[in-house]
Design a protein around this motif. Structure first.
Motif, PDB file in Angstrom:
ATOM      1  N   LEU A 372       0.875  -0.952   0.056  1.00 27.28           N
ATOM      2  CA  LEU A 372      -0.057   0.078   0.021  1.00 27.28           C
ATOM      3  C   LEU A 372       1.034   1.170  -0.081  1.00 27.28           C
ATOM      4  N   THR A 373       0.803   2.001  -1.216  1.00 27.13           N
ATOM      5  CA  THR A 373       1.862   3.237  -1.214  1.00 27.13           C
ATOM      6  C   THR A 373       1.357   4.277  -1.034  1.00 27.13           C
ATOM      7  N   ALA A 374      -0.003   4.512  -1.153  1.00 29.42           N
ATOM      8  CA  ALA A 374      -0.866   5.911  -1.275  1.00 29.42           C
ATOM      9  C   ALA A 374      -2.324   5.626  -0.790  1.00 29.42           C
ATOM     10  N   THR A 385      -9.428   5.995  -1.999  1.00 33.25           N
ATOM     11  CA  THR A 385      -8.809   5.347  -3.025  1.00 33.25           C
ATOM     12  C   THR A 385      -7.602   4.654  -2.345  1.00 33.25           C
ATOM     13  N   LEU A 386      -7.315   3.518  -2.395  1.00 33.82           N
ATOM     14  CA  LEU A 386      -5.987   2.776  -1.842  1.00 33.82           C
ATOM     15  C   LEU A 386      -5.266   2.258  -3.139  1.00 33.82           C
ATOM     16  N   VAL A 387      -4.126   2.660  -3.002  1.00 29.88           N
ATOM     17  CA  VAL A 387      -3.131   2.566  -4.308  1.00 29.88           C
ATOM     18  C   VAL A 387      -1.702   1.668  -3.662  1.00 29.88           C
ATOM     19  N   ARG A 392      -5.242   0.744  -8.303  1.00 25.62           N
ATOM     20  CA  ARG A 392      -5.901   1.686  -7.431  1.00 25.62           C
ATOM     21  C   ARG A 392      -7.679   0.692  -7.140  1.00 25.62           C
ATOM     22  N   LEU A 393      -7.918   1.006  -6.099  1.00 25.23           N
ATOM     23  CA  LEU A 393      -9.030   0.477  -5.319  1.00 25.23           C
ATOM     24  C   LEU A 393      -9.726   1.366  -4.760  1.00 25.23           C
ATOM     25  N   GLU A 394     -11.074   1.682  -5.657  1.00 22.80           N
ATOM     26  CA  GLU A 394     -12.063   2.952  -4.844  1.00 22.80           C
ATOM     27  C   GLU A 394     -13.073   2.230  -4.019  1.00 22.80           C
ATOM     28  N   LEU A 395     -13.231   3.073  -3.012  1.00 21.43           N
ATOM     29  CA  LEU A 395     -14.262   2.541  -1.985  1.00 21.43           C
ATOM     30  C   LEU A 395     -15.118   3.794  -1.496  1.00 21.43           C
ATOM     31  N   ARG A 396     -16.444   3.512  -1.460  1.00 20.93           N
ATOM     32  CA  ARG A 396     -17.270   4.492  -0.972  1.00 20.93           C
ATOM     33  C   ARG A 396     -16.901   4.671   0.324  1.00 20.93           C
TER      34      ARG A 396
END
Length: 471
Positions: A372-374, A385-387, A392-396
């Protein structure tokens, strides 16, 4: 396929005291180190109580970890019945291409029944050593490790034994475990979609990695409780069920927890009461023949003995003999409580930051989640957003309670701003037992991660889900 629901009945009609179920729920919810995700109780073949703690739901698969082993043993049962597998054959006989490499006499003497009962002769877990010996072919790596004692005389909870059993089943059937079990087990007893993790050799793991619903756990338990018969049709031989659910070898001494030293069968543990399949962090299929009952549990806890103790202390006394009369109000109150179970969301205000924010790991690398870098938050405070290494993993997020994002990694997010410059979020990875606490600091633009339960297959967040056909 859509499964026919299991029959249901009020607890009192099956001799179950609702107050005992309440007592169990009270104790589980009060235990600081136990996070319950689901509960199903069957008595006399009928569901008398079931509930899921939101944001977990009945239809969602859950990583079963080592409870997968009991499904693998069931696949072996069918292979034995069809004459494809013999318990008293040497393991090496199923892998003739390794014959010249495996020279240790104890390894060569190891039988299928020894890997089925974790009595290969090794005195300790060999998973990492087997992979070091041969990462591309873990069976060969395992067989290259000389056992410490004669097979059948030493027990060790040892992943490569079950992996080897699973590899044999997949080899002799020419199918994955899932495909082989579909017409023999899953469809006949009404288990819907499941998913099983594979390794780099392309095999389903066998020892772990199965994602299935709580209902699937309960159905497997019901099949074994009924000695292999399902709705009048025999699926497993009575002899196999009896052998699978008795102790073949002592499984621990007085230093072990009480329910882990009762002996081991064919990928089932013996318990102080009945027998069980279990998986890391509180995945349980508890079968109670004396009570004619099954208890299926999913959750997240490292206190697995404590959770079993609560079953014995609170739930077991609820199973009586005859039906209980005049208990309609108690049954209705329990059903109402079970319908509104929920995990408390993290505290925090959903205030938008009014500009996009980017957080980087504290100290440069996040040890808890090194890929996990950002972490990014949009200006509306509604998209997290988890990078991970560029992915990229976008979460509400940013809504009261739990906010669920369905894909590609089903996740529920709760929490928000807990102070002037701190964003504290809980991320529940809904197809696993795992929950991640994410704390972001506006002051220095960094984030920290803390796992509630440490993922055993590695902390890559995008992998914390059921496998998909596209994987």
């Amino acid at each position: 396929m859509s499964a026919r629901p299991l029959p249901t009945s009020p607890p009192s009609a099956e001799g179950v005291d609702a107050s005992g179920v309440h007592a169990f729920l009270d104790a589980v919810e009060a235990a600081p180190d136990i996070e319950p995700h689901s509960l199903m109780i069957l008595r006399h073949g009928k569901v008398v109580a079931s509930g899921w703690w939101a944001p977990y739901t009945a239809e969602r698969p859950h990583l079963l970890y080592s409870l997968s082993k009991s499904f693998t043993a069931t696949a072996a049962a069918f292979a034995v019945a069809e004459g494809l597998l013999r318990l008293d054959d040497p393991v090496i006989s199923y892998f003739p291409e390794f014959d010249a490499d495996i020279t240790d006499p104890r390894s060569r003497a190891m039988l299928v029944r020894h890997v089925a009962t974790m009595s290969s002769g090794h005195a300790a877990e060999t998973h990492e050593r087997a992979l070091e010996a041969d990462r591309e072919e873990p069976v060969r790596g395992f067989l290259l490790l000389p056992p410490d004692g004669d097979p059948g005389t030493v027990f060790a909870y040892n992943q490569p034994t079950t992996y080897t059993l699973a590899a044999i089943v997949q080899r002799v059937t020419g199918q994955s475990l899932t495909d082989y079990l579909r017409p023999r087990l899953f469809d006949p007893i009404g288990i819907g979609d499941v998913a099983w993790q594979r390794d780099r050799a392309g095999r389903e793991l066998g020892f772990s990695g199965l994602h299935a619903t709580t209902d699937a756990i309960a159905r497997l338990g019901r099949l074994y409780l009924q000695s292999g018969v399902w709705d009048g049709e025999r699926l497993l031989s009575e002899e196999w069920v009896a052998e699978a659910t008795r102790s073949h070898i002592p499984s621990g001494d007085e230093t072990w927890s009480a329910d882990w030293r009762r002996g081991y069968g064919f990928q089932f543990w013996m318990s102080r009461h009945g027998f069980r399949g279990d998986g890391a962090y509180g995945q349980y299929c508890i079968v109670l023949p004396e009570q004619d009952a099954v208890v299926a549990i999913t959750g997240a806890t490292e206190q697995m003995q404590q959770l079993l103790d609560l079953v014995w202390d609170k739930l077991l006394p609820a199973f009586g003999g005859e039906p209980l009369s005049g208990r309609d109000a108690q049954d209705a109150a329990l059903a109402e409580r079970l319908s509104r179970l929920a995990l408390p969301p993290a505290a925090g205000r959903p205030a938008p930051p009014e500009r996009p924010l980017v957080f980087t790991p504290y100290d440069g690398v996040c040890a808890e989640a090194p890929m996990l870098t950002a972490v990014e938050l949009d200006a509306d405070g509604r998209t997290l957003t988890l990078v991970e290494k560029g992915e990229r993993l976008e979460l509400r997020c940013g809504e009261p309670g739990w906010t669920v994002t369905e894909g590609p990694v089903p996740t529920a997010v709760s929490g928000g701003w807990t102070g002037e410059g701190t964003l504290a979020l809980d991320l529940a990875l809904l197809e696993t037992p795992h929950r991640m606490e994410l704390t972001c600091s506006l002051t220095d633009g960094t984030f920290r991660v803390k796992w509630g339960t440490q993922p055993l297959g590695g902390p890559r967040i995008r992998a914390l889900r059921a496998p998909r056909d596209s994987d």
